[in-house]
Design an enzyme around this catalytic site. Structure first.
Site, mmCIF file in Angstrom:
data_model
loop_
_atom_site.group_PDB
_atom_site.id
_atom_site.type_symbol
_atom_site.label_atom_id
_atom_site.label_comp_id
_atom_site.label_asym_id
_atom_site.label_seq_id
_atom_site.Cartn_x
_atom_site.Cartn_y
_atom_site.Cartn_z
ATOM 1 N N GLY A 15 0.821 -1.213 0.000
ATOM 2 C CA GLY A 15 0.000 0.000 0.000
ATOM 3 C C GLY A 15 0.853 1.261 0.000
ATOM 4 O O GLY A 15 0.761 2.107 -0.908
ATOM 5 N N ILE A 16 1.714 1.400 0.992
ATOM 6 C CA ILE A 16 2.533 2.613 1.114
ATOM 7 C C ILE A 16 3.661 2.589 0.075
ATOM 8 O O ILE A 16 3.955 3.604 -0.566
ATOM 9 C CB ILE A 16 3.085 2.743 2.557
ATOM 10 C CG1 ILE A 16 1.925 3.025 3.522
ATOM 11 C CG2 ILE A 16 4.148 3.843 2.638
ATOM 12 C CD1 ILE A 16 2.300 2.994 5.000
ATOM 13 N N ASN A 85 11.263 0.415 2.962
ATOM 14 C CA ASN A 85 9.829 0.443 3.267
ATOM 15 C C ASN A 85 9.254 -0.942 3.579
ATOM 16 O O ASN A 85 8.250 -1.039 4.278
ATOM 17 C CB ASN A 85 9.092 1.059 2.063
ATOM 18 C CG ASN A 85 7.607 0.802 2.126
ATOM 19 O OD1 ASN A 85 6.893 1.445 2.898
ATOM 20 N ND2 ASN A 85 7.116 -0.156 1.343
ATOM 21 N N ALA A 86 9.901 -2.015 3.077
ATOM 22 C CA ALA A 86 9.331 -3.351 3.286
ATOM 23 C C ALA A 86 9.198 -3.627 4.777
ATOM 24 O O ALA A 86 10.117 -3.342 5.554
ATOM 25 C CB ALA A 86 10.211 -4.419 2.636
ATOM 26 N N GLY A 87 8.065 -4.161 5.174
ATOM 27 C CA GLY A 87 7.883 -4.473 6.583
ATOM 28 C C GLY A 87 6.725 -5.426 6.764
ATOM 29 O O GLY A 87 5.826 -5.493 5.921
ATOM 30 N N GLY A 146 -0.429 -4.764 20.964
ATOM 31 C CA GLY A 146 -0.753 -5.696 19.880
ATOM 32 C C GLY A 146 0.348 -5.763 18.824
ATOM 33 O O GLY A 146 0.259 -6.552 17.892
ATOM 34 N N TYR A 150 7.078 -5.784 16.835
ATOM 35 C CA TYR A 150 7.062 -4.879 15.675
ATOM 36 C C TYR A 150 7.478 -3.466 16.112
ATOM 37 O O TYR A 150 8.318 -2.828 15.464
ATOM 38 C CB TYR A 150 5.644 -4.868 15.089
ATOM 39 C CG TYR A 150 5.371 -3.825 14.032
ATOM 40 C CD1 TYR A 150 5.626 -4.074 12.692
ATOM 41 C CD2 TYR A 150 4.824 -2.578 14.379
ATOM 42 C CE1 TYR A 150 5.351 -3.113 11.722
ATOM 43 C CE2 TYR A 150 4.548 -1.617 13.421
ATOM 44 C CZ TYR A 150 4.818 -1.886 12.090
ATOM 45 O OH TYR A 150 4.556 -0.939 11.135
ATOM 46 N N PRO A 180 4.734 6.619 9.538
ATOM 47 C CA PRO A 180 3.300 6.690 9.289
ATOM 48 C C PRO A 180 2.532 6.364 10.568
ATOM 49 O O PRO A 180 2.981 5.570 11.394
ATOM 50 C CB PRO A 180 3.060 5.581 8.250
ATOM 51 C CG PRO A 180 4.404 5.207 7.712
ATOM 52 C CD PRO A 180 5.376 5.503 8.815
ATOM 53 N N GLY A 181 1.377 6.979 10.726
ATOM 54 C CA GLY A 181 0.406 6.500 11.718
ATOM 55 C C GLY A 181 -0.423 5.431 11.010
ATOM 56 O O GLY A 181 -0.058 4.975 9.920
#
Ligand SMILES: NC(=O)c1ccc[n+]([C@@H]2O[C@H](COP(=O)([O-])OP(=O)(O)OC[C@H]3O[C@@H](n4cnc5c(N)ncnc54)[C@H](O)[C@@H]3O)[C@@H](O)[C@H]2O)c1
Length: 246
Positions: A15-16, A85-87, A146, A150, A180-181
């Site tokens: 997405g991002i 960015n990969a996560g 949660g 991460y 990002p939020g």
């Protein structure tokens, strides 16, 4: 712009990542769209307005990363801008999470970032130019229940970037983090799938009262990549509708 600069984006098909890839290409960069999914990466690259390529790579595999960087350099030229960015994330209480999940999240989010960064750094040093932008998370600044391990990897990305920014400060290379939020992507869908109420509570907690869109995140990355951001390094920018003002 003369010769287009080359940007490498990991997790480019997400997405991002796809928004970042598109915004960079629209700003004139040739983009190496890197993702686990080679076919989707190639498809994305074809849709871009600049000479760009799609590369299949697992960033947690250092041999695969070396091969991918060699391909990018042969096809597009040396990497000027790296967007880590990969996560991955698995939303669950820490007490229910397993060692196998911890290993995976750390090896992609943190060690993957370290590996790809190391692989492009010598070239950047040689050319005295580089922009490294780590897509961390507000979870790495303030913690997120949660998402305990991460959050740890995102804090690690921020601290890694700050320390590297110091070592690279006189070499024409900047290192910054964008946080990002909650942003509307497949990754966040885990939350709405778990509980619509939790998703709605998250939306309401954002001062701007909306979940972020990938197009909200990408412009901050394009800014950090730009020539004009040359005197900004080691910084952490939240893009979260005001959710985190740390
Ligand atoms: N969506 C959010 O709410 C949010 C909030 C804060 C931070 N982030 C961060 O933004 C980044 C992008 O997230 P997103 O929401 O777009 O997620 P996403 O799941 O939509 O995309 C992630 C992409 O990374 C790729 N990927 C996963 N593992 C990989 C690996 N080992 N090697 C190469 N590519 C791999 C996936 O194939 C996918 O295309 C992540 O680092 C995430 O932690 C997201």
């Amino acid at each position: 712009m003369g010769t287009p600069k080359v940007a490498l984006v990991t997790g480019a098909c997400g997405g991002i990542g796809s928004a970042i890839t598109r915004h960079l290409a629209e700003a004139g960069y040739s983009v190496a769209a890197c993702d686990l999914d080679q076919a989707a990466a190639a498809e994305l690259a074809k849709s871009l307005p600049t000479q760009s390529i799609g590369v299949g790579v697992d960033i947690s595999d250092s041999a695969a990363v070396a091969t991918a960087i060699a391909t990018v350099e042969a096809d597009l030229g040396p990497v000027d801008v790296l967007v880590n960015n990969a996560g991955i994330d698995k939303i669950e209480p820490f007490l229910q999470s397993t060692a196998e999940t911890w290993q995976k999240v750390v090896s992609v989010n943190y060690l993957g970032t370290v590996t790809v960064t190391r692989a492009v750094l010598d070239g950047m040093i040689e050319r005295k130019f580089g922009r490294i932008i780590n897509i961390a998370s507000d979870a790495g600044r303030v913690g997120s229940s949660g998402e305990v391990v991460y959050s740890g990897t995102k804090g690690a990305m921020i601290a890694f970037g700050k320390a590297l920014a110091r070592e690279m400060a006189t070499k024409g290379i900047t290192v910054n983090a964008v946080c990002p939020g909650p942003t509307d992507t497949p990754l966040l869908k885990q939350l709405s799938d778990l509980s619509e109420n939790m998703f709605e509570a998250t939306r309401k907690a954002v001062p701007m009262k909306r979940i972020g869109q990938p197009d909200d995140i990408a412009p901050a990355v394009v800014f950090f990549a730009s020539e004009g951001a040359a005197y900004i390094t080691g910084q952490t920018l939240s893009v979260s509708g005001g959710l985190t003002m740390a």
